[in-house]
Enzyme design. Structure first.
Site, PDB file in Angstrom:
ATOM      1  N   HIS A  57       0.824  -1.214   0.000  1.00 22.38           N
ATOM      2  CA  HIS A  57       0.000   0.000   0.000  1.00 22.38           C
ATOM      3  C   HIS A  57       0.859   1.264   0.000  1.00 22.38           C
ATOM      4  O   HIS A  57       1.280   1.747   1.044  1.00 22.38           O
ATOM      5  CB  HIS A  57      -0.900  -0.024   1.253  1.00 22.38           C
ATOM      6  CG  HIS A  57      -1.970   1.009   1.258  1.00 22.38           C
ATOM      7  ND1 HIS A  57      -3.174   0.828   1.910  1.00 22.38           N
ATOM      8  CD2 HIS A  57      -2.042   2.243   0.701  1.00 22.38           C
ATOM      9  CE1 HIS A  57      -3.920   1.913   1.756  1.00 22.38           C
ATOM     10  NE2 HIS A  57      -3.251   2.793   1.029  1.00 22.38           N
ATOM     11  N   HIS A  59       1.475   5.273  -2.118  1.00 23.42           N
ATOM     12  CA  HIS A  59       1.022   6.281  -3.083  1.00 23.42           C
ATOM     13  C   HIS A  59       2.268   6.990  -3.598  1.00 23.42           C
ATOM     14  O   HIS A  59       2.775   7.896  -2.944  1.00 23.42           O
ATOM     15  CB  HIS A  59       0.108   7.302  -2.406  1.00 23.42           C
ATOM     16  CG  HIS A  59      -1.127   6.703  -1.806  1.00 23.42           C
ATOM     17  ND1 HIS A  59      -2.343   6.698  -2.444  1.00 23.42           N
ATOM     18  CD2 HIS A  59      -1.338   6.080  -0.619  1.00 23.42           C
ATOM     19  CE1 HIS A  59      -3.253   6.106  -1.687  1.00 23.42           C
ATOM     20  NE2 HIS A  59      -2.665   5.723  -0.556  1.00 23.42           N
ATOM     21  N   PHE A  60       2.757   6.571  -4.742  1.00 26.60           N
ATOM     22  CA  PHE A  60       3.957   7.204  -5.307  1.00 26.60           C
ATOM     23  C   PHE A  60       3.597   8.342  -6.264  1.00 26.60           C
ATOM     24  O   PHE A  60       4.459   8.923  -6.919  1.00 26.60           O
ATOM     25  CB  PHE A  60       4.878   6.162  -5.957  1.00 26.60           C
ATOM     26  CG  PHE A  60       5.704   5.367  -4.955  1.00 26.60           C
ATOM     27  CD1 PHE A  60       5.648   5.644  -3.593  1.00 26.60           C
ATOM     28  CD2 PHE A  60       6.543   4.344  -5.383  1.00 26.60           C
ATOM     29  CE1 PHE A  60       6.406   4.914  -2.669  1.00 26.60           C
ATOM     30  CE2 PHE A  60       7.320   3.617  -4.469  1.00 26.60           C
ATOM     31  CZ  PHE A  60       7.240   3.897  -3.114  1.00 26.60           C
ATOM     32  N   ARG A  61       2.290   8.630  -6.369  1.00 24.79           N
ATOM     33  CA  ARG A  61       1.769   9.905  -6.914  1.00 24.79           C
ATOM     34  C   ARG A  61       1.912  10.157  -8.405  1.00 24.79           C
ATOM     35  O   ARG A  61       1.439  11.189  -8.885  1.00 24.79           O
ATOM     36  CB  ARG A  61       2.388  11.097  -6.176  1.00 24.79           C
ATOM     37  CG  ARG A  61       2.220  11.073  -4.670  1.00 24.79           C
ATOM     38  CD  ARG A  61       0.776  11.218  -4.300  1.00 24.79           C
ATOM     39  NE  ARG A  61       0.604  11.439  -2.861  1.00 24.79           N
ATOM     40  CZ  ARG A  61      -0.485  11.089  -2.199  1.00 24.79           C
ATOM     41  NH1 ARG A  61      -1.497  10.506  -2.826  1.00 24.79           N
ATOM     42  NH2 ARG A  61      -0.593  11.304  -0.907  1.00 24.79           N
ATOM     43  N   ASN A  91      -5.079   6.477  -6.946  1.00 26.13           N
ATOM     44  CA  ASN A  91      -5.596   7.855  -6.887  1.00 26.13           C
ATOM     45  C   ASN A  91      -4.583   8.863  -7.442  1.00 26.13           C
ATOM     46  O   ASN A  91      -4.157   9.792  -6.770  1.00 26.13           O
ATOM     47  CB  ASN A  91      -6.052   8.235  -5.474  1.00 26.13           C
ATOM     48  CG  ASN A  91      -4.974   8.071  -4.421  1.00 26.13           C
ATOM     49  OD1 ASN A  91      -3.989   7.371  -4.623  1.00 26.13           O
ATOM     50  ND2 ASN A  91      -5.143   8.720  -3.292  1.00 26.13           N
ATOM     51  N   HIS A 176     -10.846   0.702   1.222  1.00 23.73           N
ATOM     52  CA  HIS A 176     -10.759   1.825   2.159  1.00 23.73           C
ATOM     53  C   HIS A 176     -12.134   1.906   2.812  1.00 23.73           C
ATOM     54  O   HIS A 176     -13.095   2.350   2.189  1.00 23.73           O
ATOM     55  CB  HIS A 176     -10.422   3.130   1.434  1.00 23.73           C
ATOM     56  CG  HIS A 176     -10.287   4.281   2.375  1.00 23.73           C
ATOM     57  ND1 HIS A 176      -9.114   4.961   2.542  1.00 23.73           N
ATOM     58  CD2 HIS A 176     -11.181   4.847   3.238  1.00 23.73           C
ATOM     59  CE1 HIS A 176      -9.278   5.905   3.465  1.00 23.73           C
ATOM     60  NE2 HIS A 176     -10.537   5.861   3.890  1.00 23.73           N
ATOM     61  N   HIS A 230      -5.502  -0.511   6.006  1.00 26.37           N
ATOM     62  CA  HIS A 230      -5.238   0.370   7.160  1.00 26.37           C
ATOM     63  C   HIS A 230      -6.312   0.370   8.234  1.00 26.37           C
ATOM     64  O   HIS A 230      -6.950   1.384   8.487  1.00 26.37           O
ATOM     65  CB  HIS A 230      -4.967   1.809   6.693  1.00 26.37           C
ATOM     66  CG  HIS A 230      -5.853   2.338   5.601  1.00 26.37           C
ATOM     67  ND1 HIS A 230      -7.218   2.202   5.601  1.00 26.37           N
ATOM     68  CD2 HIS A 230      -5.550   3.003   4.458  1.00 26.37           C
ATOM     69  CE1 HIS A 230      -7.715   2.767   4.510  1.00 26.37           C
ATOM     70  NE2 HIS A 230      -6.720   3.254   3.804  1.00 26.37           N
ATOM     71  N   ASP A 305       0.918   2.548   3.777  1.00 21.80           N
ATOM     72  CA  ASP A 305       0.058   3.632   3.278  1.00 21.80           C
ATOM     73  C   ASP A 305       0.891   4.911   3.133  1.00 21.80           C
ATOM     74  O   ASP A 305       0.465   6.003   3.524  1.00 21.80           O
ATOM     75  CB  ASP A 305      -1.160   3.869   4.175  1.00 21.80           C
ATOM     76  CG  ASP A 305      -2.202   4.757   3.490  1.00 21.80           C
ATOM     77  OD1 ASP A 305      -2.031   5.077   2.291  1.00 21.80           O
ATOM     78  OD2 ASP A 305      -3.180   5.140   4.146  1.00 21.80           O
ATOM     79  N   HIS A 309       2.702  14.231   0.949  1.00 19.88           N
ATOM     80  CA  HIS A 309       2.258  15.534   0.461  1.00 19.88           C
ATOM     81  C   HIS A 309       3.406  16.499   0.752  1.00 19.88           C
ATOM     82  O   HIS A 309       4.277  16.187   1.572  1.00 19.88           O
ATOM     83  CB  HIS A 309       0.996  15.996   1.190  1.00 19.88           C
ATOM     84  CG  HIS A 309      -0.177  15.084   1.013  1.00 19.88           C
ATOM     85  ND1 HIS A 309      -0.936  15.060  -0.138  1.00 19.88           N
ATOM     86  CD2 HIS A 309      -0.699  14.125   1.816  1.00 19.88           C
ATOM     87  CE1 HIS A 309      -1.891  14.151  -0.018  1.00 19.88           C
ATOM     88  NE2 HIS A 309      -1.772  13.552   1.154  1.00 19.88           N
TER      89      HIS A 309
HETATM   90  O1  DOR Z   1      -4.274   9.488   4.599  1.00 20.06           O
HETATM   91  C1  DOR Z   1      -4.504   9.084   3.482  1.00 20.06           C
HETATM   92  N1  DOR Z   1      -3.855   9.557   2.387  1.00 20.06           N
HETATM   93  N2  DOR Z   1      -5.431   8.136   3.319  1.00 20.06           N
HETATM   94  C2  DOR Z   1      -5.849   7.761   2.115  1.00 20.06           C
HETATM   95  O2  DOR Z   1      -6.723   6.943   2.053  1.00 20.06           O
HETATM   96  C3  DOR Z   1      -5.297   8.363   0.903  1.00 20.06           C
HETATM   97  C4  DOR Z   1      -3.970   8.915   1.143  1.00 20.06           C
HETATM   98  C5  DOR Z   1      -3.481   9.821   0.018  1.00 20.06           C
HETATM   99  O3  DOR Z   1      -3.527   9.391  -1.120  1.00 20.06           O
HETATM  100  O4  DOR Z   1      -3.072  10.942   0.326  1.00 20.06           O
HETATM  101 ZN    ZN Z   2      -3.742   4.756   0.931  1.00 20.38          ZN
END
Ligand code: DOR
Ligand code: ZN
Length: 422
Positions: A57, A59-61, A91, A176, A230, A305, A309
């Site tokens: 899990h 998020h490498f964006r 996402n 989720h 999570h 997770d 940011h």
């Molecule tokens: O805290 C989170 N950030 N929970 C998520 O489900 C998505 C993730 C994100 O992509 O920033």
């Molecule tokens: Zn996530």
């Protein structure tokens, strides 16, 4: 050219044993208690060798939010944290919800990612035909509650169809699980407050429990593989525990993040929105229940997770600050530190970060140190110190809730498909 890891102890068949490991190309060729000769040797005296962690899990964006992270920086952070395989969430921009977006992302990732990778597709109320067409799909992500990216799938009939397809095709549905209505109601109630600690009251235990209950009841009939991402609350965990015992319960798994294991609501005071994440970090009783759940196997695995940011974004006021915590570099050191403190066994940690993720998400030839398996390994100094320092992190989100903390358990080298980093 071949490579030998000599004089170390390796985690094999559930315990640490003296072992020399010969790596030929991308594979583990031989494991032996006696001497092994090779073109190149790494002396692992005093070190332990574990199977590389598989983080299911992250998020490498990329594509779309490269200012937050990309596959090079994300995977660089991963390998500094002993993670050899990652699975990226959908996402991004565009959302990975079509075959076209999936294939484009695969191409991009192949070019930039230093670790092995898997890619999730997003499940939407109206994209089942795309999911059905996708090739080599290990997993889809179902956002039952909305979070970063505002992707949502909460129509029961669409979920029933998705689960049937998942059963037929064999992919995992990672969920989720938070209830939209409860969260919206709570948001109205707390609209006036700007205190980051209200996050726990908005995204509360009830929101998680209701969503988990609903998706698990659909899964009970459909019989597909479901993975609750999570998990963050005691009630949520109890529902998963119960579900594992009923019909089709052997297809139910769940994960916990390091931040839900090692932080609780008392940390909002000092860290504020830096620990704002979804689902929220909750009270100490939840943290304890989750830690126990990991120990007694009610929780199957740990995943980061990793949700970076920019620091600037995170420093905004509660309403504007985006949810997410980076975690690639700190997961393994935090868990090894807990082993050093005798809070949990090394065996349980290896199961939770390597063995179980490989089994649940179908990573054949990974997750275990075995002859013929992929040479994805991590060399650890079990008593070495690792100080978490924001300015030394490799993730573009150069902050960590554990900034300044010294952990016992240090990643020395990471080996991916026979290639040594570090
Ligand atoms: O805290 C989170 N950030 N929970 C998520 O489900 C998505 C993730 C994100 O992509 O920033
Ligand atoms: Zn996530």
């Amino acid at each position: 050219m071949n490579l030998a890891l000599i004089n170390g102890k390796a985690f094999i068949k559930g315990k640490l044993v003296k072992a020399n490991i010969l790596i030929q190309g991308k594979k583990i060729e031989k494991i032996s208690a006696s001497k092994i000769k090779a073109d190149k040797e790494i002396d692992c005296k005093g070190k332990i060798i574990l199977p590389g962690a598989i983080d299911v899990h992250v998020h490498f964006r990329s594509p779309g939010f490269e200012y937050k992270e990309d596959f090079f920086t994300g995977s660089l952070a991963a390998l500094h944290g002993g993670i050899t395989t990652i699975m990226d969430m959908p996402n991004t921009k565009p959302v990975t919800s079509t075959v076209k977006a999936l294939e484009a992302k695969r191409k991009l990732v192949k070019k930039h990612c230093l670790t092995n990778f898997g890619i999730y597709m997003a499940a939407l109320n109206n994209n089942l035909s795309e999911i059905s067409k996708a090739k080599n799909l290990r997993a889809v992500k179902l956002y039952y509650g909305s979070t970063t990216g505002n992707i949502l799938m909460n129509k029961k009939t669409a979920i029933e169809k998705l689960f049937k397809t998942a059963k037929k095709k064999g992919f995992v549905v990672a969920v989720h699980a938070e209830d939209e209505e409860i969260m919206k109601e709570n948001e109205k109630k707390f609209r006036k407050s700007k205190d980051p600690a209200i996050h726990e009251k908005i995204r509360n235990e009830e929101a998680e429990a209701k969503a988990i209950k609903e998706v698990l009841s659909i899964q009970q009939k459909a019989g597909n593989k479901i993975h609750i991402a999570h998990i963050s609350s005691e009630k949520g965990l109890n529902l998963v525990k119960k579900a594992k015992k009923r019909r089709n319960g052997n297809k139910v798994t769940c994960e916990v993040t390091p931040h839900h294991l090692f932080l609780d609501s008392s940390d909002y005071k000092k860290l504020g929105n830096l620990i704002k994440c979804n689902p929220s970090i909750k009270g100490a009783k939840h943290r304890k229940a989750l830690f126990n759940g990991l120990k007694n196997k009610a929780i199957d695995l740990v995943a980061t997770d990793h949700a970076p940011h920019s620091f600037k974004e995170k420093k905004q006021s509660y309403g504007k600050s985006p949810s997410g915590i980076p975690g690639e570099e700190t997961m393994l050191p935090l868990l090894l530190d807990a082993v050093n403190k005798k809070q949990i066994s090394l065996k349980r940690i290896v199961e939770a970060v390597s063995e179980k993720p490989a089994q649940v998400f179908g990573w054949k030839n990974k997750g275990f140190i075995k002859t013929g398996f992929d040479a994805d390994l991590v060399i650890i100094n079990p008593t070495g110190k690792y100080k978490v320092e924001n300015n030394k992190l490799f993730t573009k989100a150069a902050y960590s809730p554990w900034n300044g903390k010294t952990l016992k358990g240090r990643v020395e080298n990471t080996i991916i498909g026979g290639q040594v980093f570090g």
